[in-house]
Write an enzyme that holds these catalytic residues in place. Structure first.
Site, PDB file in Angstrom:
ATOM      1  CB  SER A   1      -0.918  -0.029   1.190  1.00  0.00           C
ATOM      2  OG  SER A   1      -0.120   0.406   2.295  1.00  0.00           O
TER       3      SER A   1
ATOM      4  CB  SER B   1      -1.358   6.410   7.098  1.00  0.00           C
ATOM      5  OG  SER B   1      -0.733   5.148   8.199  1.00  0.00           O
TER       6      SER B   1
ATOM      7  CB  SER C   1       0.208   3.457   4.507  1.00  0.00           C
ATOM      8  OG  SER C   1       1.022   2.398   4.786  1.00  0.00           O
TER       9      SER C   1
ATOM     10  CE  LYS D   1       0.489   1.670   8.736  1.00  0.00           C
ATOM     11  NZ  LYS D   1      -0.225   2.300   7.500  1.00  0.00           N
TER      12      LYS D   1
END
Length: 269
Positions: free
Chosen positions: A88, A228, A90, A145
């Site tokens: 993704s 996100s 994010s 993250k």
């Protein structure tokens, strides 16, 4: 099923087969050959008979061939380095969809495969680390993250600015995105000793009231701040869910319609 569990099962099955053949069946084949050679009946077919008696069964051959390879993969993947693909956006602009990354599995401590239990403590995550972890709401999924909050930190997010213990994380405007994406801007943010790039939308965003990070937990956010799914929405990451620290991009591959690209190999901030 979890790939790590499949790998452990494969190592166990081939390991048992390899050990059983080495400790018992291989010597049984040798005894059979010896008994045949000591017999009274001999013929021109001796070589064929001996070859048949010495021949490994298929399961023994596969165990001998695959066990060392699978064991090496298990050790490397579980305790040293594991590859992941970014699915993704994010973590844009740091990581793009299709980036293949390497994750250091021992920097935060040695963990057992499958259970993820830490058996040797080494370092703790630091602010600014790009961390891979098991998604708290579905531990079958791995997320990546950036660590923004450590245990005991007070955090809030207001007007696109992250506040840590009452102080704003420094941000520096870099540029607006090229035509076609005028709603975003590129900034440099500093978290601890790490300076990294983030995207912020020009549209109003959602603020987050102040929270305190519990002991044994971490607060994480994506660098693509307005796109996100992170701790602002589902909470903290427990130490038990940590997989490792992402440290390098080694390949980019968008899919079967394109060729793998090795021109953007780089370290991850």
């Amino acid at each position: 099923m979890d790939f790590a569990l499949l790998l452990v099962i494969a190592v166990a099955v081939t390991g048992v087969g390899y050990a059983a053949d080495a400790l018992y069946f291989r010597s049984s084949r040798k005894r059979a050959v010896g008994n045949y050679l000591n017999g009274d009946q001999r013929s021109a077919l001796d070589s064929e008979v001996i070859a048949k008696l010495e021949k490994e069964p298929l399961w023994a051959e596969y165990s001998r061939s695959f066990f060392p390879v699978l064991l090496l993969v298990l050790v490397l993947r579980s305790f040293l380095v594991e590859p992941f693909q970014i699915p993704s956006g994010s973590m844009l602009p740091t990581l793009k969809i299709g980036d293949f990354i390497l994750v250091n599995k021992f920097t935060y401590g040695i963990r057992l495969p499958v259970t993820n239990t830490r058996v040797l403590e080494l370092n703790e995550p630091e602010r600014g680390d790009s961390m891979v972890f098991r998604f708290p709401e579905d531990t079958r999924l791995n997320f990546i993250k950036r660590v923004v909050g450590l245990p005991g930190d007070r955090l809030r997010y207001e007007n696109k600015v992250l506040y840590i213990n009452g102080k704003p994380a420094p941000q520096q405007f870099v540029a607006a995105l090229p035509a076609g994406n005028p709603e975003r801007k590129l900034l440099k943010e500093t978290l601890g000793d790490v300076e990294h790039e983030i995207y912020n939308s020009l549209e109003p965003g959602q603020n987050m009231r102040e929270v305190v990070v519990p002991e044994g937990h971490y607060f994480v956010m994506g660098d693509n701040r307005d796109h996100s799914n992170d701790s602002r929405y589902w909470g903290f990451v427990s130490e038990e869910l940590i997989v490792g620290k992402a440290f390098a991009v080694w390949m980019h591959w968008e899919g079967w319609s394109s060729l793998p690209d090795f021109s953007d190999v780089r370290l991850i901030k």
